[in-house]
Design an enzyme around this catalytic site. Structure first.
Site, PDB file in Angstrom:
ATOM      1  N   ARG A 191       0.827  -1.231   0.000  1.00 44.43           N
ATOM      2  CA  ARG A 191       0.000   0.000   0.000  1.00 44.43           C
ATOM      3  C   ARG A 191       0.856   1.274   0.000  1.00 44.43           C
ATOM      4  NH1 ARG A 191      -2.048  -3.501  -1.301  1.00 44.43           N
ATOM      5  NH2 ARG A 191      -3.640  -4.742  -0.292  1.00 44.43           N
ATOM      6  N   SER A 241     -10.614  -0.936   3.724  1.00 49.07           N
ATOM      7  CA  SER A 241      -9.898  -1.115   4.988  1.00 49.07           C
ATOM      8  C   SER A 241      -9.461   0.236   5.542  1.00 49.07           C
ATOM      9  CB  SER A 241      -8.661  -1.988   4.777  1.00 49.07           C
ATOM     10  OG  SER A 241      -9.069  -3.288   4.469  1.00 49.07           O
ATOM     11  N   GLU A 311      -4.889   3.383   6.522  1.00 47.04           N
ATOM     12  CA  GLU A 311      -4.757   3.132   5.078  1.00 47.04           C
ATOM     13  C   GLU A 311      -5.581   4.194   4.329  1.00 47.04           C
ATOM     14  OE1 GLU A 311      -5.033  -0.925   3.755  1.00 47.04           O
ATOM     15  OE2 GLU A 311      -5.889  -0.321   1.833  1.00 47.04           O
TER      16      GLU A 311
HETATM   17  C1  LIG Z   1     -15.564  -1.464  -0.727  1.00 45.39           C
HETATM   18  C2  LIG Z   1     -14.097  -1.140  -0.884  1.00 45.39           C
HETATM   19  C3  LIG Z   1     -13.178  -2.169  -0.963  1.00 45.39           C
HETATM   20  C4  LIG Z   1     -11.817  -1.883  -1.106  1.00 45.39           C
HETATM   21  N1  LIG Z   1     -10.955  -2.918  -1.197  1.00 45.39           N
HETATM   22  C5  LIG Z   1      -9.637  -2.672  -1.386  1.00 45.39           C
HETATM   23  C6  LIG Z   1      -8.707  -3.741  -1.533  1.00 45.39           C
HETATM   24  O1  LIG Z   1      -9.064  -4.919  -1.515  1.00 45.39           O
HETATM   25  N2  LIG Z   1      -7.393  -3.425  -1.717  1.00 45.39           N
HETATM   26  C7  LIG Z   1      -6.956  -2.127  -1.765  1.00 45.39           C
HETATM   27  O2  LIG Z   1      -5.754  -1.910  -1.954  1.00 45.39           O
HETATM   28  N3  LIG Z   1      -7.826  -1.091  -1.627  1.00 45.39           N
HETATM   29  C8  LIG Z   1      -9.143  -1.328  -1.442  1.00 45.39           C
HETATM   30  N4  LIG Z   1     -10.013  -0.285  -1.300  1.00 45.39           N
HETATM   31  C9  LIG Z   1      -9.500   1.107  -1.262  1.00 45.39           C
HETATM   32  C10 LIG Z   1      -9.474   1.827  -2.622  1.00 45.39           C
HETATM   33  O3  LIG Z   1     -10.476   1.326  -3.476  1.00 45.39           O
HETATM   34  C11 LIG Z   1      -8.114   1.712  -3.307  1.00 45.39           C
HETATM   35  O4  LIG Z   1      -7.089   2.314  -2.542  1.00 45.39           O
HETATM   36  C12 LIG Z   1      -8.138   2.378  -4.703  1.00 45.39           C
HETATM   37  O5  LIG Z   1      -6.954   2.086  -5.375  1.00 45.39           O
HETATM   38  C13 LIG Z   1      -8.284   3.894  -4.631  1.00 45.39           C
HETATM   39  O6  LIG Z   1      -8.528   4.365  -5.935  1.00 45.39           O
HETATM   40  P1  LIG Z   1      -9.337   5.715  -6.190  1.00 45.39           P
HETATM   41  O7  LIG Z   1      -9.354   5.971  -7.645  1.00 45.39           O
HETATM   42  O8  LIG Z   1     -10.661   5.657  -5.524  1.00 45.39           O
HETATM   43  O9  LIG Z   1      -8.383   6.746  -5.463  1.00 45.39           O
HETATM   44  P2  LIG Z   1      -8.783   7.966  -4.522  1.00 45.39           P
HETATM   45  O10 LIG Z   1      -9.368   7.438  -3.255  1.00 45.39           O
HETATM   46  O11 LIG Z   1      -9.583   8.955  -5.278  1.00 45.39           O
HETATM   47  O12 LIG Z   1      -7.345   8.576  -4.231  1.00 45.39           O
HETATM   48  C14 LIG Z   1      -6.396   7.833  -3.515  1.00 45.39           C
HETATM   49  C15 LIG Z   1      -5.054   8.591  -3.579  1.00 45.39           C
HETATM   50  O13 LIG Z   1      -4.586   8.597  -4.926  1.00 45.39           O
HETATM   51  C16 LIG Z   1      -4.425   9.941  -5.385  1.00 45.39           C
HETATM   52  N5  LIG Z   1      -4.784   9.960  -6.806  1.00 45.39           N
HETATM   53  C17 LIG Z   1      -5.901   9.495  -7.388  1.00 45.39           C
HETATM   54  N6  LIG Z   1      -5.827   9.629  -8.726  1.00 45.39           N
HETATM   55  C18 LIG Z   1      -4.642  10.218  -8.988  1.00 45.39           C
HETATM   56  C19 LIG Z   1      -3.963  10.644 -10.165  1.00 45.39           C
HETATM   57  N7  LIG Z   1      -4.496  10.487 -11.386  1.00 45.39           N
HETATM   58  N8  LIG Z   1      -2.748  11.223 -10.038  1.00 45.39           N
HETATM   59  C20 LIG Z   1      -2.179  11.406  -8.831  1.00 45.39           C
HETATM   60  N9  LIG Z   1      -2.765  11.043  -7.683  1.00 45.39           N
HETATM   61  C21 LIG Z   1      -3.983  10.440  -7.762  1.00 45.39           C
HETATM   62  C22 LIG Z   1      -5.339  10.790  -4.518  1.00 45.39           C
HETATM   63  O14 LIG Z   1      -4.886  12.136  -4.450  1.00 45.39           O
HETATM   64  C23 LIG Z   1      -5.189  10.070  -3.191  1.00 45.39           C
HETATM   65  O15 LIG Z   1      -3.973  10.468  -2.601  1.00 45.39           O
HETATM   66  C24 LIG Z   1     -11.380  -0.539  -1.148  1.00 45.39           C
HETATM   67  C25 LIG Z   1     -12.317   0.502  -1.065  1.00 45.39           C
HETATM   68  C26 LIG Z   1     -13.659   0.206  -0.933  1.00 45.39           C
HETATM   69  C27 LIG Z   1     -14.655   1.337  -0.875  1.00 45.39           C
END
Ligand SMILES: Cc1cc2nc3c(=O)[nH]c(=O)nc-3n(C[C@H](O)[C@H](O)[C@H](O)COP(=O)(O)OP(=O)(O)OC[C@H]3O[C@@H](n4cnc5c(N)ncnc54)[C@H](O)[C@@H]3O)c2cc1C
Length: 326
Positions: A191, A241, A311
């Site tokens: 992570r 998480s 996280e």
């Molecule tokens: C139901 C559920 C289950 C999940 N299960 C998992 C799992 O099994 N494993 C896991 O690792 N995570 C899990 N997650 C967490 C999450 O989905 C992941 O961390 C995912 O990768 C975040 O992606 P996002 O596009 O939503 O990022 P965001 O939440 O929008 O952003 C996360 C970070 O990335 C940055 N960011 C986003 N896009 C860019 C870009 N283009 N350029 C630069 N920075 C950027 C943001 O500024 C922030 O710092 C889960 C979440 C939920 C709601």
């Protein structure tokens, strides 16, 4: 850290968003420009106050234009993907939030590799890979993020993380300079990646996949989907998480053993199905969620003498926020 430009100075000297800047963005940046846009509309927790500016540029030229104007005006910039790993303050975000979804979502195949835009949803990328009989992405099955957020977070599960597949990532500095780094230069670990820190814009990635049997890939995806549904709460507002696992033990086990399941603070609740998930009930605030997370952390420290690390990322204006614990 990868970065290298005047981001820190930019933030330190952060200027408020002026009406001249808003007019210039509206006049010269094709795409969406919203003022005081509630972040609750853009996060899976469904909480978060207004961002001063919310921008969804239409294409690369528009993104470059937005970055240039914001940089010149010394306005802080945060990127948002699907908002599935962030807890945005009730006071919102000072400066600009840029979102690359649903544009910037191209997916192309080159040999056994995929070139994927940062705005592509992981679900679409996995489906595309399966249709092309390319294996490797199954480990991210069911993660509700975009490619950009997943690259930054090194999203994954116990069977693998996205970073394992990264050949290279293309990104912009906040000054608009395009850069590319090989996967092994990005410091990927559990992570974590060198892309974290909020000082760059991930544009796309090249992922190295392995040719496989389409039916076997689809069967694995289905198994992993069922496993997820059986273990995690569904159809509710969460950000996955809350805490990172420790090297030898899952955070959820520690939180469960500390007796936190089902505990509520305000309208935030520790899931009874998976203790590491916080559920935001309708009307919950970001403060409810942060208070509950702090309480869970404190309970684990008291019961097990172990410190959990968040996280879920805190985003926005949390300055001076004070916890209210039971
Ligand atoms: C139901 C559920 C289950 C999940 N299960 C998992 C799992 O099994 N494993 C896991 O690792 N995570 C899990 N997650 C967490 C999450 O989905 C992941 O961390 C995912 O990768 C975040 O992606 P996002 O596009 O939503 O990022 P965001 O939440 O929008 O952003 C996360 C970070 O990335 C940055 N960011 C986003 N896009 C860019 C870009 N283009 N350029 C630069 N920075 C950027 C943001 O500024 C922030 O710092 C889960 C979440 C939920 C709601």
């Amino acid at each position: 850290m990868i970065m290298h430009t005047t981001v820190t100075e930019g933030v330190a000297l952060a200027m408020p968003v002026s009406s001249e800047l808003i007019d210039a963005l509206r006049a010269t940046m094709p795409g969406t420009v919203l003022v005081d846009e509630p972040m609750s509309r853009h996060t899976t927790f469904g909480v978060g106050g207004p961002a001063d500016l919310y921008l969804a540029p239409e294409d690369d030229a528009a993104l470059a234009r937005a970055l240039s104007l914001l940089y010149q005006a010394q306005v802080p910039v945060r990127l948002l993907g699907n908002g599935s790993n962030v807890l945005v303050s009730d006071r919102g975000v000072r400066g600009a939030v840029i979102r690359l979804t649903p544009r910037f979502a191209e997916i192309h195949r080159e040999g056994s590799s995929l070139i994927v835009g940062a705005g592509a949803k992981l679900a679409k990328v996995i489906t595309f890979a399966a249709a092309e009989a390319l294996s490797g992405l199954e480990s991210t099955m069911g993660i509700p993020g975009t490619m950009g957020g997943a690259l930054v977070m090194n999203a994954g599960t116990d069977i693998g993380s996205l970073g394992d597949l990264v050949e290279s990532v293309s990104f912009y500095t906040l000054a608009g300079e395009p850069l590319e780094r090989a996967g092994d230069q990005l410091g990927y670990s559990y992570r974590h990646s060198a892309l974290q820190g909020g000082d760059l814009v991930v544009r796309s990635a090249r992922l190295r996949l392995t040719p496989g049997e389409r039916s076997a890939i689809l069967a694995k995806m289905e198994r992993l989907k069922e496993k997820r549904t059986s273990r995690q709460p569904t159809h509710c507002r969460t950000a996955g998480s809350t805490f990172k696992n420790l090297p030898d033990i899952a955070a959820g086990k520690l939180i469960d053993r500390a007796g936190c399941k089902g505990f509520r603070l305000g309208l935030a609740e520790v899931s009874t199905k998976h203790a590491n998930f916080i559920i935001a009930h309708p009307g919950a605030t970001a403060s409810d969620i942060r208070n509950l997370a702090l309480w869970m952390r404190q309970r684990v420290l008291e019961e097990h003498g172990l410190e959990l690390e968040m996280e879920v990322e805190l985003m926005g204006d949390w300055d001076g926020w004070t916890p209210e614990l039971p």
